[in-house]
Design an enzyme around this catalytic site. Structure first.
Site, PDB file in Angstrom:
ATOM      1  N   GLY A  22       2.278   1.169  -6.677  1.00 26.38           N
ATOM      2  CA  GLY A  22       1.819   2.409  -6.063  1.00 26.38           C
ATOM      3  C   GLY A  22       0.512   2.231  -5.325  1.00 26.38           C
ATOM      4  N   HIS A  25      -0.070   1.398   0.834  1.00 23.14           N
ATOM      5  CA  HIS A  25      -0.753   1.281   2.121  1.00 23.14           C
ATOM      6  C   HIS A  25       0.220   0.642   3.111  1.00 23.14           C
ATOM      7  CE1 HIS A  25      -1.134  -2.880   0.922  1.00 23.14           C
ATOM      8  NE2 HIS A  25      -1.804  -2.523  -0.169  1.00 23.14           N
ATOM      9  N   HIS A  28       2.481  -2.217   1.970  1.00 25.52           N
ATOM     10  CA  HIS A  28       3.704  -1.830   1.244  1.00 25.52           C
ATOM     11  C   HIS A  28       4.754  -1.287   2.218  1.00 25.52           C
ATOM     12  CE1 HIS A  28       0.603  -1.188  -2.061  1.00 25.52           C
ATOM     13  NE2 HIS A  28       1.446  -2.030  -2.627  1.00 25.52           N
ATOM     14  N   LYS A 148       0.629 -11.766   0.781  1.00 23.85           N
ATOM     15  CA  LYS A 148      -0.775 -11.748   0.331  1.00 23.85           C
ATOM     16  C   LYS A 148      -0.895 -12.291  -1.092  1.00 23.85           C
ATOM     17  CE  LYS A 148      -3.161  -7.977  -0.700  1.00 23.85           C
ATOM     18  NZ  LYS A 148      -3.791  -8.188  -2.016  1.00 23.85           N
ATOM     19  N   ASP A 149       0.084 -11.940  -1.952  1.00 20.24           N
ATOM     20  CA  ASP A 149       0.079 -12.469  -3.316  1.00 20.24           C
ATOM     21  C   ASP A 149       0.883 -13.772  -3.315  1.00 20.24           C
ATOM     22  OD1 ASP A 149      -1.094 -10.158  -5.143  1.00 20.24           O
ATOM     23  OD2 ASP A 149       0.112  -9.257  -3.567  1.00 20.24           O
ATOM     24  N   SER A 184      -5.076  -3.937   0.728  1.00 16.27           N
ATOM     25  CA  SER A 184      -4.915  -4.025  -0.717  1.00 16.27           C
ATOM     26  C   SER A 184      -5.238  -2.667  -1.316  1.00 16.27           C
ATOM     27  CB  SER A 184      -5.902  -5.064  -1.275  1.00 16.27           C
ATOM     28  OG  SER A 184      -6.051  -4.890  -2.679  1.00 16.27           O
TER      29      SER A 184
HETATM   30  O1  PAF Z   1       2.549  -7.125  -6.481  1.00 15.32           O
HETATM   31  C1  PAF Z   1       2.571  -6.131  -7.245  1.00 15.32           C
HETATM   32  O2  PAF Z   1       2.278  -4.999  -6.841  1.00 15.32           O
HETATM   33  C2  PAF Z   1       2.937  -6.331  -8.710  1.00 15.32           C
HETATM   34  O3  PAF Z   1       2.462  -7.536  -9.186  1.00 15.32           O
HETATM   35  C3  PAF Z   1       4.454  -6.200  -8.946  1.00 15.32           C
HETATM   36  C4  PAF Z   1       5.230  -7.277  -8.228  1.00 15.32           C
HETATM   37  C5  PAF Z   1       4.935  -4.831  -8.482  1.00 15.32           C
HETATM   38  C6  PAF Z   1       4.750  -6.333 -10.439  1.00 15.32           C
HETATM   39  O4  PAF Z   1       4.112  -5.366 -11.186  1.00 15.32           O
END
Ligand code: PAF
Length: 281
Positions: A22, A25, A28, A148-149, A184
């Site tokens: 949630g 931004h 997402h 990004k992750d 972020s």
């Molecule tokens: O990247 C994220 O927002 C979280 O790590 C995820 C993949 C939703 C798992 O909680």
């Protein structure tokens, strides 16, 4: 949720899942748009997953603007929003206010201790456990994650491969603010001064990319140039600046075959991450 997911995906139709915590931004939303473009139906999960937060991290203050998120997703034409409670996801909760304690964990050995996993022990175990659960509950054909992750992406790809999840993993490019700061949910924690200071993450990556484009191949020299940007920005505390293989997350000596340049730093108490992929030359 599973029944709804099945209803959305009659034979031959593809369901895309965008897992999120949630506080949505544009980053997402870019995942949602990619999912809409590549799938017949799109589900988005919103769940602030307690098991991926360390004891001194920001679980309690993590932003939870659920109504705003829901409206944004409705505007994007998302078919399903799955926003379970902690109890629904984990069942028994030892301490309702703080964290859940499942007895069964999904852990990707080795990779989970690298980059963010080294700085945040237990973090990736929480991520892989909840993502496994989301995959089992929603049963998507495709799942979308942000580049990004980058370490999370590597860990999830490995989990999907090792455990034969019938889910295709799609990585989407980092979305940035006009001045380069990677989007972020945690940027909301920054005050105006910190917001400017945070640009050092992007600047350091741009410096490395510039040197690599100019022909520097030595990862040690490139990483030193990236770290040097942090020496100039005293208020920001560098966590790591590493040049690694994007799949194994192991350090590389030479970037000719391509590499992931990844950085994490604390701006005040806010931990931010960013990265860039160097192309093979
Ligand atoms: O990247 C994220 O927002 C979280 O790590 C995820 C993949 C939703 C798992 O909680």
């Amino acid at each position: 949720m599973r029944a709804a997911s099945h209803a959305l995906r009659p034979a031959g139709k593809r369901l895309g899942l965008v897992p999120t915590m949630g506080a949505l931004h544009e980053g997402h939303l870019s995942l949602v748009r990619a999912a809409r473009a590549q799938c017949d139906a799109v589900a988005v999960s919103i769940f602030v997953n307690p098991t991926q937060f360390g004891p001194n991290e920001d679980l309690a203050r993590y932003p939870r603007p659920f109504e705003r998120d829901r409206e944004m997703l409705e505007q994007e034409g998302v078919d399903l929003v799955f926003a379970p409670t902690v109890e629904e996801v984990y069942g028994t909760v030892a301490d309702k206010s703080v964290r859940a304690t499942p007895a069964t964990w999904v852990t990707v050995e080795d990779l989970s201790g690298k980059l963010d996993g080294r700085s945040r022990p237990g973090h990736f175990r929480g991520v892989t456990t909840v993502v496994s659960k989301l995959f089992h509950i929603v049963e998507p054909d495709v799942a979308f994650f942000g580049q990004k992750d980058a370490a999370q992406l590597a860990v999830i790809r490995r989990m999907v491969c090792d455990l034969n999840f019938p889910v295709e993993i799609v990585a989407c490019p980092i979305v940035r603010e006009a001045d380069g700061l990677a989007m972020s949910s945690r940027n909301a924690y920054l005050d105006a001064t910190q917001r400017k200071e945070a640009l050092v993450l992007h600047r350091s990556l741009m410096r490395v990319e510039e040197l690599a484009r100019a022909g520097e191949r030595d990862a040690t020299k490139l990483a030193a140039a990236g770290r040097a940007e942090f020496v100039k920005e005293k208020s920001v505390r560098l966590d790591y600046f590493e040049i690694v293989d994007a799949e194994t997350l192991d350090p590389v000596a030479d970037v000719s075959a391509g590499a992931l340049v990844a950085v994490a730093a604390y701006v005040g108490t806010t931990r931010l991450i960013d990265n860039v992929l160097l192309a093979a030359t």
